[in-house]
Structures are given as structure tokens and as C-alpha cells.
Design a protein around this motif. Structure first.
Motif, PDB file in Angstrom:
ATOM      1  N   VAL A 135      -4.477   6.861  -3.467  1.00 51.60           N
ATOM      2  CA  VAL A 135      -4.586   6.565  -4.900  1.00 51.60           C
ATOM      3  C   VAL A 135      -3.180   6.350  -5.464  1.00 51.60           C
ATOM      4  O   VAL A 135      -2.376   7.290  -5.498  1.00 51.60           O
ATOM      5  CB  VAL A 135      -5.290   7.705  -5.663  1.00 51.60           C
ATOM      6  CG1 VAL A 135      -5.525   7.289  -7.113  1.00 51.60           C
ATOM      7  CG2 VAL A 135      -6.603   8.093  -4.992  1.00 51.60           C
ATOM      8  N   THR A 136      -2.886   5.133  -5.909  1.00 46.81           N
ATOM      9  CA  THR A 136      -1.543   4.810  -6.374  1.00 46.81           C
ATOM     10  C   THR A 136      -1.558   4.343  -7.833  1.00 46.81           C
ATOM     11  O   THR A 136      -2.608   4.147  -8.431  1.00 46.81           O
ATOM     12  CB  THR A 136      -0.899   3.701  -5.515  1.00 46.81           C
ATOM     13  OG1 THR A 136      -1.430   2.422  -5.896  1.00 46.81           O
ATOM     14  CG2 THR A 136      -1.140   3.941  -4.032  1.00 46.81           C
ATOM     15  N   HIS A 137      -0.359   4.128  -8.352  1.00 44.23           N
ATOM     16  CA  HIS A 137      -0.199   3.627  -9.721  1.00 44.23           C
ATOM     17  C   HIS A 137       0.082   2.126  -9.722  1.00 44.23           C
ATOM     18  O   HIS A 137       0.709   1.603 -10.644  1.00 44.23           O
ATOM     19  CB  HIS A 137       0.926   4.383 -10.437  1.00 44.23           C
ATOM     20  CG  HIS A 137       2.277   4.208  -9.801  1.00 44.23           C
ATOM     21  ND1 HIS A 137       2.678   4.912  -8.683  1.00 44.23           N
ATOM     22  CD2 HIS A 137       3.328   3.412 -10.119  1.00 44.23           C
ATOM     23  CE1 HIS A 137       3.903   4.564  -8.352  1.00 44.23           C
ATOM     24  NE2 HIS A 137       4.321   3.642  -9.209  1.00 44.23           N
ATOM     25  N   GLN A 138      -0.381   1.427  -8.712  1.00 44.01           N
ATOM     26  CA  GLN A 138      -0.144  -0.017  -8.596  1.00 44.01           C
ATOM     27  C   GLN A 138      -0.599  -0.763  -9.847  1.00 44.01           C
ATOM     28  O   GLN A 138      -1.698  -0.567 -10.357  1.00 44.01           O
ATOM     29  CB  GLN A 138      -0.889  -0.584  -7.381  1.00 44.01           C
ATOM     30  CG  GLN A 138      -0.785  -2.102  -7.275  1.00 44.01           C
ATOM     31  CD  GLN A 138      -1.587  -2.661  -6.122  1.00 44.01           C
ATOM     32  OE1 GLN A 138      -2.294  -1.944  -5.414  1.00 44.01           O
ATOM     33  NE2 GLN A 138      -1.488  -3.966  -5.899  1.00 44.01           N
ATOM     34  N   ALA A 139       0.276  -1.651 -10.330  1.00 42.09           N
ATOM     35  CA  ALA A 139      -0.103  -2.569 -11.397  1.00 42.09           C
ATOM     36  C   ALA A 139      -0.672  -3.830 -10.762  1.00 42.09           C
ATOM     37  O   ALA A 139      -0.279  -4.209  -9.645  1.00 42.09           O
ATOM     38  CB  ALA A 139       1.107  -2.916 -12.258  1.00 42.09           C
ATOM     39  N   PRO A 140      -1.610  -4.503 -11.412  1.00 44.69           N
ATOM     40  CA  PRO A 140      -2.200  -5.721 -10.849  1.00 44.69           C
ATOM     41  C   PRO A 140      -1.126  -6.746 -10.487  1.00 44.69           C
ATOM     42  O   PRO A 140      -0.205  -7.001 -11.269  1.00 44.69           O
ATOM     43  CB  PRO A 140      -3.088  -6.241 -11.981  1.00 44.69           C
ATOM     44  CG  PRO A 140      -3.435  -5.016 -12.777  1.00 44.69           C
ATOM     45  CD  PRO A 140      -2.211  -4.144 -12.710  1.00 44.69           C
ATOM     46  N   ALA A 197      -3.927  11.009  -0.500  1.00 47.69           N
ATOM     47  CA  ALA A 197      -2.520  10.646  -0.609  1.00 47.69           C
ATOM     48  C   ALA A 197      -2.328  10.018  -1.983  1.00 47.69           C
ATOM     49  O   ALA A 197      -3.061   9.100  -2.356  1.00 47.69           O
ATOM     50  CB  ALA A 197      -2.118   9.676   0.493  1.00 47.69           C
ATOM     51  N   VAL A 198      -1.337  10.493  -2.737  1.00 49.88           N
ATOM     52  CA  VAL A 198      -1.223  10.075  -4.128  1.00 49.88           C
ATOM     53  C   VAL A 198       0.228   9.842  -4.521  1.00 49.88           C
ATOM     54  O   VAL A 198       1.140  10.502  -4.011  1.00 49.88           O
ATOM     55  CB  VAL A 198      -1.869  11.137  -5.052  1.00 49.88           C
ATOM     56  CG1 VAL A 198      -1.134  12.468  -4.935  1.00 49.88           C
ATOM     57  CG2 VAL A 198      -1.915  10.679  -6.506  1.00 49.88           C
ATOM     58  N   THR A 199       0.445   8.875  -5.401  1.00 51.81           N
ATOM     59  CA  THR A 199       1.766   8.659  -5.982  1.00 51.81           C
ATOM     60  C   THR A 199       1.861   9.414  -7.301  1.00 51.81           C
ATOM     61  O   THR A 199       0.886   9.531  -8.033  1.00 51.81           O
ATOM     62  CB  THR A 199       2.034   7.162  -6.222  1.00 51.81           C
ATOM     63  OG1 THR A 199       1.061   6.649  -7.146  1.00 51.81           O
ATOM     64  CG2 THR A 199       1.947   6.381  -4.918  1.00 51.81           C
ATOM     65  N   LEU A 200       3.068   9.897  -7.608  1.00 49.55           N
ATOM     66  CA  LEU A 200       3.266  10.748  -8.786  1.00 49.55           C
ATOM     67  C   LEU A 200       4.229  10.095  -9.768  1.00 49.55           C
ATOM     68  O   LEU A 200       5.265  10.663 -10.126  1.00 49.55           O
ATOM     69  CB  LEU A 200       3.799  12.111  -8.367  1.00 49.55           C
ATOM     70  CG  LEU A 200       2.955  12.919  -7.383  1.00 49.55           C
ATOM     71  CD1 LEU A 200       3.698  14.189  -6.962  1.00 49.55           C
ATOM     72  CD2 LEU A 200       1.604  13.265  -7.989  1.00 49.55           C
ATOM     73  N   LEU A 212       3.440  10.375  -1.916  1.00 54.27           N
ATOM     74  CA  LEU A 212       4.250   9.304  -1.353  1.00 54.27           C
ATOM     75  C   LEU A 212       4.841   8.468  -2.471  1.00 54.27           C
ATOM     76  O   LEU A 212       4.317   8.435  -3.588  1.00 54.27           O
ATOM     77  CB  LEU A 212       3.441   8.406  -0.411  1.00 54.27           C
ATOM     78  CG  LEU A 212       2.389   7.472  -1.033  1.00 54.27           C
ATOM     79  CD1 LEU A 212       2.162   6.261  -0.136  1.00 54.27           C
ATOM     80  CD2 LEU A 212       1.065   8.188  -1.274  1.00 54.27           C
ATOM     81  N   ASN A 213       5.957   7.828  -2.165  1.00 50.40           N
ATOM     82  CA  ASN A 213       6.601   6.849  -3.031  1.00 50.40           C
ATOM     83  C   ASN A 213       7.213   7.446  -4.293  1.00 50.40           C
ATOM     84  O   ASN A 213       8.421   7.445  -4.450  1.00 50.40           O
ATOM     85  CB  ASN A 213       5.615   5.724  -3.378  1.00 50.40           C
ATOM     86  CG  ASN A 213       6.242   4.678  -4.278  1.00 50.40           C
ATOM     87  OD1 ASN A 213       6.037   4.673  -5.485  1.00 50.40           O
ATOM     88  ND2 ASN A 213       7.030   3.802  -3.687  1.00 50.40           N
ATOM     89  N   SER A 214       6.412   7.919  -5.227  1.00 50.24           N
ATOM     90  CA  SER A 214       6.926   8.459  -6.489  1.00 50.24           C
ATOM     91  C   SER A 214       6.597   9.948  -6.587  1.00 50.24           C
ATOM     92  O   SER A 214       5.478  10.351  -6.288  1.00 50.24           O
ATOM     93  CB  SER A 214       6.293   7.744  -7.679  1.00 50.24           C
ATOM     94  OG  SER A 214       6.657   6.381  -7.700  1.00 50.24           O
TER      95      SER A 214
END
Length: 338
Positions: A59-64, A114-117, A140-142
Motif C-alpha cells: 500500500v503506497t502513496h503513489q499519485a496517478p 508493506a506500506v509507505t509512510l 519502505l521508501n518513505s
């Protein structure tokens, strides 16, 4: 989550080595120890785990439209294919919506999350719910500065402040004097840390410019207007590959002599570095972040392992890509894995 029983001596560098070794150990011997470069990158032709099927939610915070996350997903899927994992991907740049997606994963009773913060405060409650439900959660990532406070099991990414500091030093080496640092998502702690890191080490002037990263024409017009307003700007620093490519267009439209430098890569960006349109990029290896996050959850479920000992992050960057090494990296970028 109680961390008292875990080792506190594993350094980030050792954690990377340990993760790599355990990943190889998790494979069956069917590959014979030899893989082509392409199959290694894509996860095809490798030995596959015979462990019971498990489900992992990413689950990420990806923007379109943000192609950075395509690379993260490829890495995650490669690990899932190897580990007999069903990967469920979902994303939303709105923190409240991202929290709802995590709740959906909890309701589906997945085996790991797995999640971005990017906005950790908004996710704190739902992450606690996952942990109370017995679902292991990794970051992961953030979120490097927040993952331990939220009691995540592991974290895979780069220290964004350190990455920013490295870029600031590089700007000094390149003779920059006036820099604008473009943030495409206000409130994203990782992006703020990058610009703050640049300010910390860069001896010249750094100004932050906020843009709407979900509207690329607006990004272009905002950067163009800034460059026309201030002709002293000699470097534009962006925080993602698509924004760097747009910044190049803005520089041209503004009639500016400013150079563009950026964080993160994609296949179009490596070509722009090779052509000299972009000075350099800081690579955090997003493919590796996705891969290690999924593989870390598989290792925990099947062997009780904690990458980094559960106390240290597994660092995947930063590393510079410029005209001196872009040719070697471009081949992997064309496959969508760098």
C-alpha cells in the motif's frame, strides 16, 4: 511490537548483506546458480519457493501517473513470484484514503503488509490495528524517521536527509549558487527532508517551490514562471524523474540557463542524462525497496528473520547517476527495473 529481544548491533550495510544472503538461501536449487541478466532482473527463471501460499498487501502513496512506483511494483512482483506470494497492490496519495486501503488489507486478513509512510501520523492508528490483528507490517521508501516509532518490523529505503545533504554537496562541487528545490506534494515528510538536506550542506541560496504534482502542465507553468521571475536561478532540483523531465521543458520555455538535477530515475531520465539535458540524479533503487519489502515478509513468516535485526533500516541509497556511469545503468532502466 516488542523489540527488546532483537539484536541492536547490525549496521545498515550488514543488513543489506544479510538480506541478500537470506534471499538466495530462500530459493530452491533448481536454477543451478546461473541466471541470465534479464531473468535475474525480472525474477523469471529463478528457483521458486515451495512454501505455503501467502498474501502480501503493498500500500503506497503513489499519485496517478507517477512512473516511479512502476519500478517499486516490479521489484515487489519479482519477489512475490519467487516466494509463492500473492501480491495485492493499492495506492492513494491522500493519507486518509491510504489508511482506508490498509484497513481493507486487514479486513482481507492478508499475511503481511508493506506500506509507505509519507504522512505517518495519518496511518498510525490503522497500522496499530494491523499489528493487533497479528499482521506483520514493514515500511519502505518513505518513513525512515518514523518506522520505529510506529513499531514496524523492518524498513527498506534511503535516509532522505542524507540523500539531500549529498546532493547539496554535489551542487557546491558543480559551482551552483542559486537553487530552487521543487516539492510536488506538500506535507510529504520524505520530500521535505530532501530539500532540508540540500539546504543543510549547500553553501548557496536554496528556495523551496511547491507545485501540484498531479497536474504536470501546472508543474511546468509554475517552474517556468519562477525561472522568468528570478534569472539568478542556476539549478532546478526536482524530487522525482517525471518532474525533472518537465523542468527541462520549463527551463527551455523560460529561456533560462539553469541546469536540472533530480532525485530518482526512470528510463526516460537516463536518456536525458546521457544527452546532457539533466546534470545528475540521486538513485534510491526503488526496485530493491519493493523486492526486499515482500521478501522480508516472506522470510519472517517462513524463517522468523528480521532484516536489519528489526532495529536498523536496510538502506538502498543514495547513489549518484551522471554521464560517467549512466550508460551502465541505462540498460536496466530500459527494462523498467532502475
Amino acid at each position: 511490537m516488542d523489540r527488546s529481544s532483537r539484536s541492536r548491533r547490525i549496521t545498515p550495510a550488514l543488513a543489506v548483506v544479510a538480506a541478500a544472503a537470506l534471499t538466495l538461501a530462500g530459493c530452491s536449487s533448481g536454477s543451478g546458480g546461473k541466471k541470465s541478466e534479464e531473468s535475474a532482473a525480472e525474477g523469471a527463471g529463478a528457483g521458486k519457493a515451495t512454501t505455503p501460499r501467502m498474501t502480501v498487501a503493498l500500500v503506497t502513496h503513489q499519485a496517478p501517473g507517477d512512473t516511479f512506483w512502476d519500478i517499486v511494483r516490479k521489484g515487489a512482483q519479482a519477489a512475490a513470484d519467487k516466494d509463492n506470494v500473492k501480491l495485492v497492490y493499492s495506492a492513494d496519495p491522500n493519507a486518509g484514503n491510504q489508511a482506508n486501503l490498509i484497513q481493507n488489507a486487514i479486513d482481507q486478513k492478508v499475511d503481511g503488509i508493506a506500506v509507505t509512510l509519507a504522512k505517518p501520523d495519518a496511518l498510525k492508528g490503522v497500522i496499530a490495528k494491523a499489528q493487533q490483528a497479528g499482521i506483520p507490517v514493514v515500511g519502505l521508501n518513505s518513513g525512515l524517521s518514523d518506522w520505529k516509532e510506529l513499531s514496524l518490523m523492518e524498513f527498506f529505503g534511503q535516509d532522505e536527509t542524507v540523500a539531500g545533504e549529498a546532493l547539496g554537496k554535489r551542487l557546491d562541487e558543480d559551482g551552483a549558487k542559486n537553487v530552487v528545490c521543487v516539492i510536488q506534494e506538500q506535507g510529504n515528510v520524505g520530500l521535505t527532508q530532501r530539500c532540508d538536506g540540500v539546504k543543510k550542506t549547500f553553501s548557496g541560496t536554496t528556495e523551496v517551490l511547491n507545485v501540484n504534482g498531479t497536474d504536470m502542465p501546472s508543474v511546468k507553468s509554475t517552474i517556468t514562471a519562477k525561472l522568468k521571475e528570478d534569472s539568478a536561478i542556476d539549478h532546478v532540483v526536482t524530487l522525482g524523474a517525471p518532474f525533472a523531465l518537465t523542468a527541462v521543458q520549463a527551463v527551455d520555455e523560460a529561456g533560462s540557463d539553469a541546469k536540472v538535477a533530480t532525485f530518482d530515475l526512470n528510463k526516460q531520465l537516463t536518456g536525458a542524462i546521457a544527452k546532457g539535458d539533466i546534470a545528475f540524479a540521486v538513485d534510491q533503487q526503488p526496485y530493491l525497496q519493493g523486492y526486499l519489502a515482500v521478501d522480508g515478509l516472506w522470510l519472517y513468516k517462513n524463517n522468523g528473520n528480521y532484516s536489519g535485526g528489526g532495529e536498523q533500516p536496510v538502506l538502498t541509497g543514495p547513489a549518484f547517476v551522471d554521464e560517467s556511469n549512466v550508460e551502465a545503468i541505462a540498460a536496466f532502466a530500459q527494462k523498467g527495473t532502475r
